[in-house]
Design a protein around this motif. Structure first.
Motif, short mmCIF file in Angstrom:
data_model
loop_
_atom_site.label_atom_id
_atom_site.label_comp_id
_atom_site.label_asym_id
_atom_site.label_seq_id
_atom_site.Cartn_x
_atom_site.Cartn_y
_atom_site.Cartn_z
N GLU A 18 -7.91 8.19 -1.56
CA GLU A 18 -6.72 8.51 -1.80
C GLU A 18 -6.15 7.27 -0.91
O GLU A 18 -4.60 6.92 -1.66
CB GLU A 18 -6.62 9.73 -2.13
CG GLU A 18 -5.27 10.52 -2.10
CD GLU A 18 -5.04 9.88 -4.14
OE1 GLU A 18 -4.06 10.69 -4.35
OE2 GLU A 18 -5.74 9.62 -4.09
N ILE A 19 -6.65 7.29 0.43
CA ILE A 19 -6.10 6.71 0.88
C ILE A 19 -5.71 5.12 0.49
O ILE A 19 -4.57 4.97 0.51
CB ILE A 19 -6.41 6.83 2.81
CG1 ILE A 19 -6.41 8.71 3.21
CG2 ILE A 19 -5.83 6.04 3.27
CD1 ILE A 19 -7.14 8.81 4.35
N LYS A 20 -6.92 4.34 0.27
CA LYS A 20 -6.74 3.68 -0.24
C LYS A 20 -5.63 2.83 -1.42
O LYS A 20 -4.55 2.09 -1.09
CB LYS A 20 -7.82 3.13 -0.70
CG LYS A 20 -8.74 2.98 1.25
CD LYS A 20 -10.50 1.88 0.42
CE LYS A 20 -11.30 1.67 0.89
NZ LYS A 20 -12.70 1.46 1.41
N ARG A 21 -6.01 4.02 -2.24
CA ARG A 21 -5.26 3.98 -3.98
C ARG A 21 -3.01 4.48 -2.98
O ARG A 21 -2.10 3.13 -3.19
CB ARG A 21 -5.09 5.56 -4.19
CG ARG A 21 -4.30 5.26 -5.85
CD ARG A 21 -4.75 6.39 -6.90
NE ARG A 21 -4.52 7.60 -6.14
CZ ARG A 21 -3.24 8.44 -5.86
NH1 ARG A 21 -1.98 7.01 -7.40
NH2 ARG A 21 -2.56 9.01 -6.19
N LEU A 22 -2.49 5.04 -2.43
CA LEU A 22 -1.92 5.10 -1.52
C LEU A 22 -1.05 3.68 -1.02
O LEU A 22 -0.03 3.85 -1.24
CB LEU A 22 -1.32 6.55 -1.19
CG LEU A 22 -1.68 7.76 -2.28
CD1 LEU A 22 -1.84 9.75 -1.14
CD2 LEU A 22 -0.55 7.80 -3.44
N ALA A 23 -2.14 3.80 -0.04
CA ALA A 23 -1.64 2.71 0.93
C ALA A 23 -1.06 1.18 -0.03
O ALA A 23 -0.43 0.95 -0.10
CB ALA A 23 -2.46 1.84 1.63
N ALA A 24 -2.39 1.16 -1.27
CA ALA A 24 -1.68 -0.34 -2.04
C ALA A 24 -0.27 0.23 -2.65
O ALA A 24 0.45 -1.15 -2.87
CB ALA A 24 -2.73 -0.48 -3.10
N LEU A 25 -0.21 1.39 -3.07
CA LEU A 25 1.50 1.49 -3.88
C LEU A 25 2.51 1.68 -2.71
O LEU A 25 3.62 0.31 -3.19
CB LEU A 25 1.10 2.88 -4.26
CG LEU A 25 0.17 3.29 -5.41
CD1 LEU A 25 0.39 5.13 -5.69
CD2 LEU A 25 0.91 2.70 -6.82
N LEU A 26 2.18 1.64 -1.99
CA LEU A 26 3.30 2.03 -0.93
C LEU A 26 3.58 0.32 -0.03
O LEU A 26 4.78 0.09 0.31
CB LEU A 26 2.60 2.60 0.41
CG LEU A 26 3.83 2.51 1.84
CD1 LEU A 26 5.09 2.97 1.56
CD2 LEU A 26 3.35 3.56 2.86
N LEU A 27 2.28 -0.47 -0.04
CA LEU A 27 2.69 -2.04 0.79
C LEU A 27 3.55 -2.46 -0.46
O LEU A 27 4.19 -3.12 -0.33
CB LEU A 27 0.82 -2.45 0.42
CG LEU A 27 0.94 -3.56 1.13
CD1 LEU A 27 1.66 -3.52 2.63
CD2 LEU A 27 -0.08 -4.59 1.41
#
Length: 87
Positions: free
Chosen positions: A52-61
């Motif tokens: 979930e952190i990876k998924r959200l980080a990609a969206l944020l980036l």
């Protein structure tokens, strides 16, 4: 100058922790709002949350790059360091 919260933190560990979080912070933070609504336990190091952190980080980036956010390079660096730790 010593703020009231800092003075209270000298005798209350919970307040001291909150003051540190607000004044110093951490490069990456992830909180489970259902189990930790006051955001006291940073779960960024919990492997169970890694997908979930990876998924959200990609969206944020993507959003940061689209909006030319001045903190993009800092976020990329922190995220790369987190990934290098094997998350």
């Amino acid at each position: 100058m010593l703020f009231r919260s800092e003075a209270a933190g000298k005798t209350d560990e919970r307040i001291a922790s909150r003051v540190k979080q607000l004044r110093v912070g951490e490069p990456l933070m992830f909180f489970n709002e259902l189990t930790d609504p006051s955001e006291r336990n940073n779960s960024v190091g919990d492997a169970n949350y890694a997908p979930e952190i990876k998924r959200l980080a990609a969206l944020l980036l993507a959003h940061m790059e689209k909006t030319d956010d001045p903190q993009t390079a800092n976020f990329k660096k922190a995220f790369e360091e987190w990934k290098a730790k094997g998350k």
